[in-house]
Write an enzyme that holds these catalytic residues in place. Sequence first.
Site, short mmCIF file in Angstrom:
data_model
loop_
_atom_site.label_atom_id
_atom_site.label_comp_id
_atom_site.label_asym_id
_atom_site.label_seq_id
_atom_site.Cartn_x
_atom_site.Cartn_y
_atom_site.Cartn_z
N SER A 63 0.84 -1.19 0.00
CA SER A 63 0.00 0.00 0.00
C SER A 63 0.88 1.24 0.00
CB SER A 63 -0.89 0.01 1.24
OG SER A 63 -0.09 0.27 2.38
N LYS A 64 0.24 2.36 -0.26
CA LYS A 64 0.97 3.63 -0.25
C LYS A 64 1.59 3.84 1.13
CE LYS A 64 0.01 8.48 -0.08
NZ LYS A 64 0.52 8.44 1.25
#
Length: 502
Positions: A260-261
């Site tokens: 994920s970011k």
Amino acid sequence: MEKKVRVRFAPSPTGGLHLGGVRTALFNYLFAKQHNGTFILRVEDTDQTRFVEGAEEYIVSCLKWCGISPDESPQTGGDFGPYRQSERKATYKQYADQLIADGYAYYAFDTPEELDAKRKEASNFTYGLSTREGMRNSLTLPSAEVEALLSSNTPHVIRIKMPADELVSFTDLIRGHVSFDTNLVDDKVLLKADGMPTYHLAVVADDKAMEISHIFRGEEWLPSAPIHILLWRYLGWEDEMPQWVHLPLILKPDGNGKLSKRDGDRLGFPVYAQNWTDPKTGDLTKGFKELGFMPEAFVNLLAMLGWNDGSDEELFSLPELIEKFSVERVSKAGAKFDFEKAKWYNHAWIKNTAANLLMPEVKEIFATEGMAVHDDAYLLKVIDLIKDRCNLLTDFVLQAGYFFAAPEKFDVDAVKPKWTAEKAAFFEAYSALFDMSLDALQQEQKFKDMALDHGFKPGELMLPFRVMLVGGKFGPGVFDIALALGAKEIQERIKAATIAFN
Ligand code: GLU
């Protein structure tokens, strides 16, 4: 007759473009180009609550940077437009109505408050087979009441009616035979109260309307496949259903779940293709491009996340990928993202790219750092000398600094303990005799001869010479550096360093 290859990348414009999204676009593109097919960009913006200003332009710009240009898109147009779902709103309702008429969908009048109350009662509440009987919908209410609610425009949604005890099976080109038990799939909303379709209805209607032949998308969409397959069937289009290709997830570096970011922020590497500024908060998230990745390297490393050509070869250009890509060689297992490896690709690309091709990019980076370059021929020489030492294009700033300005500081500690007046005398003599007509090899020979004449081992003088020119113990061959700098500059640097060492 084989269906013409038409594939689509269908992002929702909700923010920065994750590298997994770019890889989906890339695999769609490679497949299309390999089959002389069409690559379409379709913007899935039906969820107005998640819509983010500027996100579409940003996606278009990321694809352009990667060299993945759509044949049909909101920007380029095409025969199957519009390519933004919000502009196709009028086309979806008829399908929802048709599904209702055929008994495959129903009206649901439950208010958000009623649904919330259900979720409070049971946190795992889903609207479906086991719960729909207890809800306010056209399956449970008398038809007169349903008519009355509809004619008084009471807010409602349309939901798919998942059948009981069926197995929805299909062949995924990567996963092989896949099946889902319909009892475990909930009655997803197809048309929302605002008249907008949800993703599930819009994706099927548009894939049909745009004559999509293959659906390449991330594995996170696999659980939605049974809903989509039933919709293709219920709408009477099963014969035209595209082939399914669910791409493996891109995993965190330790393999524990989807990247994920936030993982990128935490571990200090980018996850977005390009810089993204959140228009609401103004927060900037750094992208691969601005960090100094070459688009060729970015595309190359993305292709290798879940695919290989069966050999040990790891470096591929976009045209080579178009030629070599094959769905059969895409793995089912998730691919771990390794930022060190990503830099390895970038280093390889920088190293293998001719200096004149790197020049525009390097110049731009220098400009943003306030380093003006007036002599292109000199810059070309410098790029050639240092490109092997750069993992990122931004490393050129660090590596090239001493070619454009004399060192402000010298690594005195590396030299001073063994520095003598005799060494100082050697360098004074050497600098006076520096002969620009010799090449790097001849320079080295001359340096060694002179060192021996002065009673030194050449090795003792090499490090001080480097520190004099560069400021520290780094950089390419010292005689290459000397030749690039020129006699006058060398003399000045030797003088300044000698003062620092004494
Ligand atoms: N709009 C979906 C997304 O944001 C597309 C999924 C699909 O390709 O079907 O990824």
